[in-house]
Design a protein around this motif. Sequence first.
Motif, short mmCIF file in Angstrom:
data_model
loop_
_atom_site.label_atom_id
_atom_site.label_comp_id
_atom_site.label_asym_id
_atom_site.label_seq_id
_atom_site.Cartn_x
_atom_site.Cartn_y
_atom_site.Cartn_z
N MET A 33 -9.87 -6.94 6.25
CA MET A 33 -8.81 -6.92 7.26
C MET A 33 -9.25 -7.65 8.54
O MET A 33 -8.42 -8.26 9.22
CB MET A 33 -8.36 -5.49 7.56
CG MET A 33 -7.62 -4.82 6.40
SD MET A 33 -6.18 -5.78 5.75
CE MET A 33 -6.88 -6.69 4.37
N ARG A 37 -8.75 -11.26 7.62
CA ARG A 37 -7.31 -11.60 7.58
C ARG A 37 -6.81 -11.98 8.98
O ARG A 37 -6.02 -12.91 9.13
CB ARG A 37 -6.52 -10.39 7.04
CG ARG A 37 -5.03 -10.53 7.05
CD ARG A 37 -4.42 -10.56 5.64
NE ARG A 37 -3.89 -11.84 5.32
CZ ARG A 37 -3.27 -12.16 4.17
NH1 ARG A 37 -3.13 -11.27 3.22
NH2 ARG A 37 -2.82 -13.36 3.95
N GLU A 40 -0.96 -3.61 0.21
CA GLU A 40 0.10 -4.27 0.97
C GLU A 40 -0.42 -5.39 1.86
O GLU A 40 0.32 -6.29 2.21
CB GLU A 40 0.83 -3.24 1.86
CG GLU A 40 1.67 -2.26 1.08
CD GLU A 40 2.17 -1.10 1.94
OE1 GLU A 40 1.97 -1.14 3.18
OE2 GLU A 40 2.74 -0.16 1.36
N ASN A 41 -1.69 -5.31 2.24
CA ASN A 41 -2.26 -6.31 3.14
C ASN A 41 -2.86 -7.51 2.42
O ASN A 41 -3.48 -8.36 3.05
CB ASN A 41 -3.33 -5.67 4.02
CG ASN A 41 -2.76 -4.55 4.86
OD1 ASN A 41 -1.74 -4.74 5.53
ND2 ASN A 41 -3.38 -3.39 4.81
N TYR A 42 -2.71 -7.55 1.11
CA TYR A 42 -3.31 -8.63 0.32
C TYR A 42 -2.24 -9.53 -0.28
O TYR A 42 -1.07 -9.15 -0.37
CB TYR A 42 -4.18 -8.03 -0.80
CG TYR A 42 -5.44 -7.40 -0.25
CD1 TYR A 42 -6.65 -8.05 -0.36
CD2 TYR A 42 -5.40 -6.16 0.40
CE1 TYR A 42 -7.81 -7.49 0.16
CE2 TYR A 42 -6.55 -5.60 0.92
CZ TYR A 42 -7.76 -6.26 0.80
OH TYR A 42 -8.89 -5.71 1.32
#
Lengths: 198, 198
Positions: free
Chosen positions: A104, A107, A156-158
């Motif tokens: 994260m 990201r 969800e963050n990928y």
Amino acid sequence: MLIVLSGPSGVGKGTVRQAMLADSFKDFKYSVSMTTRKPRPGEKDGADYFFRTKEQFQQHIADGEMLEWARYVNNYYGTPLGPVNATLDQGQDVLLEIEVNGAMQVREKCPDGVFIFLTPPDLQELKQRIEKRGTDDAATILKRMEKARNEIKMMENYDYAVVNDKVNLAVKRIEAIITSEHNRVPRVIDRYRKMIGV
Amino acid sequence: MLIVLSGPSGVGKGTVRQAMLADSFKDFKYSVSMTTRKPRPGEKDGADYFFRTKEQFQQHIADGEMLEWARYVNNYYGTPLGPVNATLDQGQDVLLEIEVNGAMQVREKCPDGVFIFLTPPDLQELKQRIEKRGTDDAATILKRMEKARNEIKMMENYDYAVVNDKVNLAVKRIEAIITSEHNRVPRVIDRYRKMIGV
């Protein structure tokens, strides 16, 4: 292109990464992590990890030279920025294999990286297990449900979710993702535009 | 998943599609087009095309039963919606191989399809050709530049740009894209959510 392989603890990230490095496809450079923990027998500085003192690691953080880092128990772990940028500048892909918190951080700094979440196969088996209770008690099922819920939340963050049912299958899926991403229009169109000078 | 293979006229869409159908990967169903042109010797209704009269084709358009269609010279060509939906409902991928105008009609109706633009290799060679003029005259170069500019403009509406340098390489890239897209988080996360009932 920056490729970030991550996933929940115990999913087998390291095994998949090693299988990717051993595979003939290997069209990327693996980014060696930095740590303050002591080398284990056989581990080599610069190959398994960059082994550094706590003072050195903290200095790297202070100098903004870590792409991501975390402290586990009493040691630091992270990705030094220098080698990653050097490889990307050469036009080669970089593979990071890191924890979800680190992913994260990456990201935020590199939104155009390719973020792959390795999922445990038991997430798929979970429904069956719930349906035919009896083998697991209620507390175990609740705990597994909670873990699954957290994993889906992380997902969800990928960009991609790859099931690690069999290592060689997971590797093939990741290699397809890498090939595919190299053909995405937002990644290639500027090269075409430059070709004709528009 | 709906896979749309398109690209400029003459790029070799049909050849790539045929090679995909002959390949062992073939994990999709090819959508047979509908036309009002007469069958050529050896062509079979329902295999090469659905051969229909102009009146029948116009009725399909009027009934909203065409996913996309166009009129070339004096004949209609298009994709009937029924077989596409039937295959998708069975959970199988559908491959369309269509002209760029048709692809844009499909994009509007099915924004979550996978849109692949096949590019001619000469787009890559163009810069070299421009740099060492002499072989081509100025008018030829200008014409090629204009064609390239249009092709890059078209490309903007697609998800992927695949170079058709060699048919087998183009096929491998497209197959990697299909595998990769099946692992994209927006495509899989609802399945995971349903598994644990959230």
